[in-house]
Design a protein around this motif. Structure first.
Motif, PDB file in Angstrom:
ATOM      1  N   CYS A   1     -24.292  40.000  25.522  1.00  0.00           N
ATOM      2  CA  CYS A   1     -24.242  38.585  25.140  1.00  0.00           C
ATOM      3  C   CYS A   1     -22.780  38.152  25.050  1.00  0.00           C
ATOM      4  N   GLN A   2     -22.453  37.103  25.783  1.00  0.00           N
ATOM      5  CA  GLN A   2     -21.082  36.582  25.746  1.00  0.00           C
ATOM      6  C   GLN A   2     -20.815  35.916  24.399  1.00  0.00           C
ATOM      7  N   MET A   3     -19.677  36.242  23.801  1.00  0.00           N
ATOM      8  CA  MET A   3     -19.312  35.622  22.519  1.00  0.00           C
ATOM      9  C   MET A   3     -18.862  34.178  22.763  1.00  0.00           C
ATOM     10  N   VAL A   4     -19.028  33.319  21.753  1.00  0.00           N
ATOM     11  CA  VAL A   4     -18.581  31.923  21.842  1.00  0.00           C
ATOM     12  C   VAL A   4     -17.682  31.613  20.647  1.00  0.00           C
ATOM     13  N   GLU A   5     -17.023  30.468  20.735  1.00  0.00           N
ATOM     14  CA  GLU A   5     -16.149  30.053  19.638  1.00  0.00           C
ATOM     15  C   GLU A   5     -16.996  29.702  18.403  1.00  0.00           C
ATOM     16  N   GLU A   6     -16.534  30.133  17.207  1.00  0.00           N
ATOM     17  CA  GLU A   6     -17.340  29.924  15.996  1.00  0.00           C
ATOM     18  C   GLU A   6     -17.085  28.558  15.385  1.00  0.00           C
ATOM     19  N   LYS A   7     -17.444  27.509  16.140  1.00  0.00           N
ATOM     20  CA  LYS A   7     -17.394  26.167  15.565  1.00  0.00           C
ATOM     21  C   LYS A   7     -18.600  25.369  16.050  1.00  0.00           C
ATOM     22  N   GLY A   8     -18.966  24.330  15.289  1.00  0.00           N
ATOM     23  CA  GLY A   8     -20.176  23.576  15.627  1.00  0.00           C
ATOM     24  C   GLY A   8     -21.361  24.525  15.607  1.00  0.00           C
ATOM     25  N   ILE A   9     -22.281  24.361  16.568  1.00  0.00           N
ATOM     26  CA  ILE A   9     -23.451  25.248  16.588  1.00  0.00           C
ATOM     27  C   ILE A   9     -23.076  26.664  17.030  1.00  0.00           C
ATOM     28  N   GLY A  10     -21.851  26.809  17.567  1.00  0.00           N
ATOM     29  CA  GLY A  10     -21.343  28.133  17.938  1.00  0.00           C
ATOM     30  C   GLY A  10     -21.282  29.079  16.749  1.00  0.00           C
ATOM     31  N   LEU A  11     -21.086  28.549  15.551  1.00  0.00           N
ATOM     32  CA  LEU A  11     -21.062  29.379  14.336  1.00  0.00           C
ATOM     33  C   LEU A  11     -22.452  29.992  14.096  1.00  0.00           C
ATOM     34  N   ALA A  12     -23.492  29.156  14.233  1.00  0.00           N
ATOM     35  CA  ALA A  12     -24.868  29.643  14.046  1.00  0.00           C
ATOM     36  C   ALA A  12     -25.234  30.644  15.142  1.00  0.00           C
ATOM     37  N   LEU A  13     -24.844  30.334  16.365  1.00  0.00           N
ATOM     38  CA  LEU A  13     -25.161  31.218  17.487  1.00  0.00           C
ATOM     39  C   LEU A  13     -24.498  32.586  17.294  1.00  0.00           C
ATOM     40  N   MET A  14     -23.217  32.599  16.924  1.00  0.00           N
ATOM     41  CA  MET A  14     -22.514  33.868  16.703  1.00  0.00           C
ATOM     42  C   MET A  14     -23.127  34.627  15.524  1.00  0.00           C
TER      43      MET A  14
END
Ligand code: TXA
Ligand code: MG
Length: 318
Positions: free
Chosen positions: A291-304
């Protein structure tokens, strides 16, 4: 037990009125509903999901008036969040009303309350004429279901009814915010972002898991959202051995030749697709998911948050 399938909210609500349990769509994930004031019905949801009984449930309302039935106090912070966001993928933790049975809250003096933003969910809740507790409608420890077929896969024969709606819009569970004190604490990240909450109440913080104290949210202790396959977090440039037998999900097309690949259009699309992709990998016998990591902001925080939990080992949960 026979699991009845229906597209009718009114028909599904009849089961709730008889003290039975019904899976239904929301904008986040499918929930497994039981009348919040019926301890016997609530117990059935724990049994059907094989959920540890120290993990509290979220109460769902069909209108704002019903919140008063569930809590002993609506704190000023909670009042602001309700006015700004409800109905929304947002759960507010408040002091519980005496009439809510302790099985709903796993013996806590607080209860999580949310009003979902989904037409069919609201129609169903209103037809039930009572708030419902609803954990995600998966077997404990499995990824939350984002379509009715995933509910069927886990719970056919274990629950009374499935209300068949569309695939859920968001795909990750609601943001959970503890509103019992002056500083609102985000216990679980979700589609209502920290940034959005801070525009309403600038003091809002992410709850940091303490080392030696009891946890604010018992669910935080458990492993969640896990496929059978091993989950590995990567950067787009990571080198992978034998990619043909493995799967990839992320935002950038990978250079390797993975056996199963999902390239998402946006972070929102990634969040929306993740849990169903995990289930697909399990169905196809994939042993490892990158799974590719994403930036931890917006919904990216929930996804991470969900990606990190899926990649750790621990106790199964809700
Ligand atoms: O989006 C959602 O929230 C979905 C849909 C069906 O509404 N529901 C859901 O429920 O995800 P569940 O049971 O899978 O997760 C509930 C989470 C758990 O992490 C639990 O520990 C936390 O909410 N929670 C519930 N009541 C709480 C309370 N009184 N205090 C702290 N945390 C609480
Ligand atoms: Mg759950």
């Amino acid at each position: 037990m026979q699991t009845f399938l229906t597209k009718s909210a009114v028909e599904a609500a009849e089961f709730i009125k008889q003290g039975r349990i019904v899976a239904f769509p929301t904008e986040t994930v499918y929930g497994l509903g039981a009348n919040v004031f019926d301890a016997k019905a609530i117990e059935k949801t724990f049994i059907a999901k094989q959920r540890p009984n120290d993990n509290p449930l979220i109460a769902h309302v069909g209108n704002l008036e019903q919140i008063k039935l569930l809590v002993s106090e609506i704190t000023p912070n909670a009042q602001k969040f309700i006015e700004a966001f409800f109905p929304a993928p947002l759960t507010l933790v408040l002091p519980k009303a005496a009439r809510v049975p302790f099985i709903a809250t796993a013996n806590l003096e607080t209860i999580g309350v949310r009003m979902p933003k989904n037409e069919l969910a609201l129609e169903f809740l209103r037809a039930c004429e009572t708030p419902l507790v609803a954990p995600s409608a998966n077997l404990s420890g499995k990824p939350s279901p984002t379509n009715w077929q995933a509910v069927y896969e886990d719970l056919n024969g274990r629950i009374d009814c499935i209300l068949q709606g569309a695939t859920t819009e968001i795909g990750l569970e609601s943001t959970v915010v503890d509103c019992t004190s002056d500083v609102p604490l985000v216990l679980r990240a979700g589609a209502i972002t920290l940034e959005q909450l801070q525009t309403i109440e600038p003091q809002t913080r992410i709850y940091q898991i303490p080392k030696n104290e009891p946890l604010k949210s018992p669910g935080l202790r458990h492993r969640h959202y896990s496929p059978r396959a091993k989950v590995v977090l990567i950067n787009p440039k990571s080198k992978i051995q034998n990619p043909k037998s493995k799967a990839f999900i992320g935002l950038d097309k990978p250079v390797e030749n993975f056996g199963l690949v999902k390239v998402c259009r946006s972070v929102e699309d990634y969040a929306h697709s993740l849990f169903e992709f995990f289930r697909q990998c399990d169905r196809e016998g994939i042993k490892e998911i990158f799974c590719q990591m994403v930036e931890e902001k917006g919904i990216g925080l929930a996804l991470m948050d969900r990606l990190k939990r899926a990649s750790e080992s621990g106790m199964p949960s809700g």
